[in-house]
Design a protein around this motif. Structure first.
Motif, short mmCIF file in Angstrom:
data_model
loop_
_atom_site.label_atom_id
_atom_site.label_comp_id
_atom_site.label_asym_id
_atom_site.label_seq_id
_atom_site.Cartn_x
_atom_site.Cartn_y
_atom_site.Cartn_z
N ILE A 338 -27.34 -37.41 -86.34
CA ILE A 338 -27.58 -37.28 -84.91
C ILE A 338 -27.57 -38.66 -84.28
N VAL A 339 -26.75 -38.82 -83.26
CA VAL A 339 -26.60 -40.11 -82.59
C VAL A 339 -27.19 -40.03 -81.19
N CYS A 340 -27.96 -41.03 -80.83
CA CYS A 340 -28.57 -41.07 -79.50
C CYS A 340 -27.52 -41.32 -78.44
N ARG A 341 -27.58 -40.54 -77.35
CA ARG A 341 -26.60 -40.70 -76.28
C ARG A 341 -26.91 -41.88 -75.37
N ASP A 348 -33.10 -41.12 -87.14
CA ASP A 348 -33.56 -40.75 -88.47
C ASP A 348 -35.07 -40.94 -88.54
N ALA A 349 -35.62 -41.05 -89.75
CA ALA A 349 -37.06 -41.17 -89.92
C ALA A 349 -37.61 -42.44 -89.30
N ASP A 350 -36.79 -43.49 -89.25
CA ASP A 350 -37.23 -44.76 -88.66
C ASP A 350 -36.98 -44.83 -87.16
N ASN A 351 -36.15 -43.98 -86.67
CA ASN A 351 -35.84 -43.94 -85.23
C ASN A 351 -35.80 -42.47 -84.82
N MET A 352 -36.98 -41.88 -84.74
CA MET A 352 -37.10 -40.42 -84.60
C MET A 352 -36.54 -39.90 -83.28
N PRO A 353 -35.99 -38.68 -83.31
CA PRO A 353 -35.58 -38.03 -82.06
C PRO A 353 -36.80 -37.57 -81.27
N MET A 354 -36.76 -37.78 -79.97
CA MET A 354 -37.87 -37.40 -79.09
C MET A 354 -37.31 -36.51 -77.98
N ALA A 355 -38.03 -35.42 -77.68
CA ALA A 355 -37.55 -34.44 -76.69
C ALA A 355 -38.42 -34.47 -75.44
N PHE A 356 -37.76 -34.28 -74.28
CA PHE A 356 -38.52 -34.15 -73.03
C PHE A 356 -39.24 -32.80 -73.04
N PRO A 357 -40.45 -32.73 -72.49
CA PRO A 357 -41.27 -31.51 -72.60
C PRO A 357 -40.68 -30.29 -71.92
N SER A 359 -37.13 -29.95 -70.27
CA SER A 359 -35.70 -29.67 -70.48
C SER A 359 -35.32 -29.62 -71.94
N GLY A 360 -36.10 -30.29 -72.79
CA GLY A 360 -35.78 -30.31 -74.21
C GLY A 360 -34.66 -31.27 -74.58
N GLN A 361 -34.20 -32.09 -73.64
CA GLN A 361 -33.17 -33.07 -73.94
C GLN A 361 -33.70 -34.09 -74.93
N VAL A 362 -32.86 -34.46 -75.93
CA VAL A 362 -33.31 -35.30 -77.04
C VAL A 362 -32.61 -36.66 -77.01
N TYR A 363 -33.42 -37.70 -77.19
CA TYR A 363 -32.91 -39.07 -77.30
C TYR A 363 -33.72 -39.78 -78.38
N SER A 364 -33.29 -40.98 -78.76
CA SER A 364 -33.99 -41.70 -79.82
C SER A 364 -35.26 -42.37 -79.30
N LEU A 393 -43.72 -37.14 -74.52
CA LEU A 393 -42.52 -36.73 -75.28
C LEU A 393 -42.94 -36.07 -76.60
N ARG A 394 -42.12 -35.10 -77.05
CA ARG A 394 -42.39 -34.39 -78.29
C ARG A 394 -41.46 -34.90 -79.40
N LYS A 395 -42.04 -35.09 -80.59
CA LYS A 395 -41.23 -35.44 -81.75
C LYS A 395 -40.42 -34.24 -82.19
N VAL A 396 -39.20 -34.51 -82.63
CA VAL A 396 -38.33 -33.45 -83.11
C VAL A 396 -38.09 -33.66 -84.59
N PHE A 397 -38.30 -32.62 -85.38
CA PHE A 397 -38.09 -32.70 -86.83
C PHE A 397 -36.89 -31.83 -87.19
N ILE A 398 -35.97 -32.42 -87.96
CA ILE A 398 -34.74 -31.72 -88.33
C ILE A 398 -34.90 -31.13 -89.72
N SER A 399 -34.66 -29.84 -89.85
CA SER A 399 -34.80 -29.19 -91.14
C SER A 399 -33.42 -28.81 -91.68
#
Length: 399
Positions: A338-341, A348-357, A359-364, A393-399
């Motif tokens: 996953i690449v930040c726009r 990744d684990a060192d640069n976690m994805p974060m979502a807006f509460p 809209s749910g849009q995700v950035y690093s 912002l909410r942390k996003v975990f990828i499974s």
């Protein structure tokens, strides 16, 4: 294995044409020298044998024997002069080019990692070579010469080879087969080995042009001299060509209309380029494109062609590189990447994805953290305009 470890085998595999071109040139010099030796020494041996027989029979005077020996000496001296001229004009320069290119490749073997300064310098020279190669293949010879002189890499690029290619192609586009036929004559054995029929196609075109200009008697004589020799492999084409004598240039009959088609000259130019690439072991695509294809294939994903998910920092999403990337397959990923726009960095684990509460849009996390530092702890989604505190912002975990 370290990710920065240099793949020397891969580099050498990619650089084969770089070393093979001067090698093939020197093989040509060697074959020419061999022909001279066989021709002249064969004549000397024949003369020597004849003179020996006449001496044994007692049918030759001392004066005639001396003249015969002088003639043989003259032949050997002529051979020596020809070989010396060939070595000075082509052999020695070609060996020098081969040595310099091999020394350039040998530098890689002593480099262990792509992070070493020596590799960066070597890679810069390689990129300059690729740029010159691209310019030569696209008809920009003056640009190629200027760049090669500026970078001091004239012996590491094939300017003379591509200059000959352009000269012969220009002659073909100007409807002259003379230059191309001369090249075929020099390389007849090599063309025969790879079963290339360029020489027949050129001869057929000259035959067609004789008929086009109304020189039918000359065309028949030309066919007997140059086309009949190919009947074992091109019998049907020769028959069709013979029947062309009965059809005018403005015929609407399909097979003969195609023979009169002026577009055949362009096809001949393309066939010549493919033939000389094959003999010189050059790829048909510029080396720069091949290197870029490899990189683009590792990045290309279906989302790159979705206008809604384009990334300004993604090479595939770039309009120009995107067109080049259309020719390569999609990248195969066992795991998702996953690449930040916002900043183009991988999340990744060192640069976690974060979502807006909302809209749910995700950035690093890194990109949003930099934005929050500049805006008193607030972040704004560039797509939806949603604004909130960084802590919301909410942390996003990828499974």
């Amino acid at each position: 294995m370290s990710a920065n470890r240099l793949n020397v085998d891969g580099i050498m595999l990619f650089e084969q044409p770089f070393a093979r071109v001067p090698y093939e040139d020197y093989r040509k010099v060697f074959r020419t020298s061999q022909k001279y030796v066989e021709k002249e020494l064969g004549a000397v041996q024949t003369s020597c044998g004849d003179l020996s027989k006449r001496v044994n029979l007692g049918t030759v005077t001392a004066e005639d024997a001396a003249k015969g020996i002088d003639g043989m000496i003259a032949r050997v001296e002529t051979l020596k002069r020809k070989l010396s001229e060939l070595q000075d004009s082509a052999g020695a320069p070609t060996l020098g080019v081969m040595r310099e290119r091999l020394e350039h490749l040998a530098q890689v073997e002593s480099i262990q990692s792509t992070t070493e300064p020596e590799f960066a310098r070597w890679a810069d020279v390689r990129l300059d070579r690729w740029l010159v190669d691209w310019a030569l293949r696209n008809g920009k010879e003056q640009t190629a010469r200027t760049l090669a002189e500026h970078k001091g890499i004239q012996r590491l690029v094939d300017i003379d080879l591509f200059s000959d290619i352009r000269r012969i192609e220009d002659a073909l586009r100007n409807q002259s087969c003379t230059e191309a036929l001369a090249w075929c004559s020099e390389n007849r054995n090599a063309l025969r080995k790879i079963k290339n029929t360029l020489e027949f196609d050129l001869r057929l075109q000259e035959y067609i042009e004789l008929i086009r200009t109304g020189k039918r008697i000359e065309a028949i004589a030309y066919s007997k001299k140059h086309l009949i020799a190919w009947q074992s492999t091109h019998q049907q084409q020769i028959r069709t060509a013979a029947a062309l004598l009965c059809f005018p240039p403005k015929t609407t009959c399909g097979p003969y209309k195609r023979l009169y088609d002026k577009g055949r000259w362009k096809n001949l130019a393309d066939s010549f380029r493919l033939a000389i690439y094959n003999l010189s072991t050059l790829p048909t695509e510029p080396l720069l494109h091949l290197a870029m294809y490899a990189g683009l294939a590792s990045l290309k994903l279906p989302t790159c062609y979705d206008p809604e998910t384009r990334n300004a920092d993604c090479p595939i999403c770039d309009p120009d590189l995107g067109r080049l990337a259309q020719e390569v397959p999609f990248s195969h990923h066992v795991n998702s990447t996953i690449v930040c726009r916002l900043n183009g960095k991988i999340m990744d684990a060192d640069n976690m994805p974060m979502a807006f509460p909302q809209s749910g849009q995700v950035y690093s996390k890194e990109a949003l953290g930099e934005m929050a530092a500049k805006n008193d702890g607030f972040v704004t989604c560039p797509r939806t305009g949603e604004q909130c505190e960084f802590s919301a912002l909410r942390k996003v975990f990828i499974s």
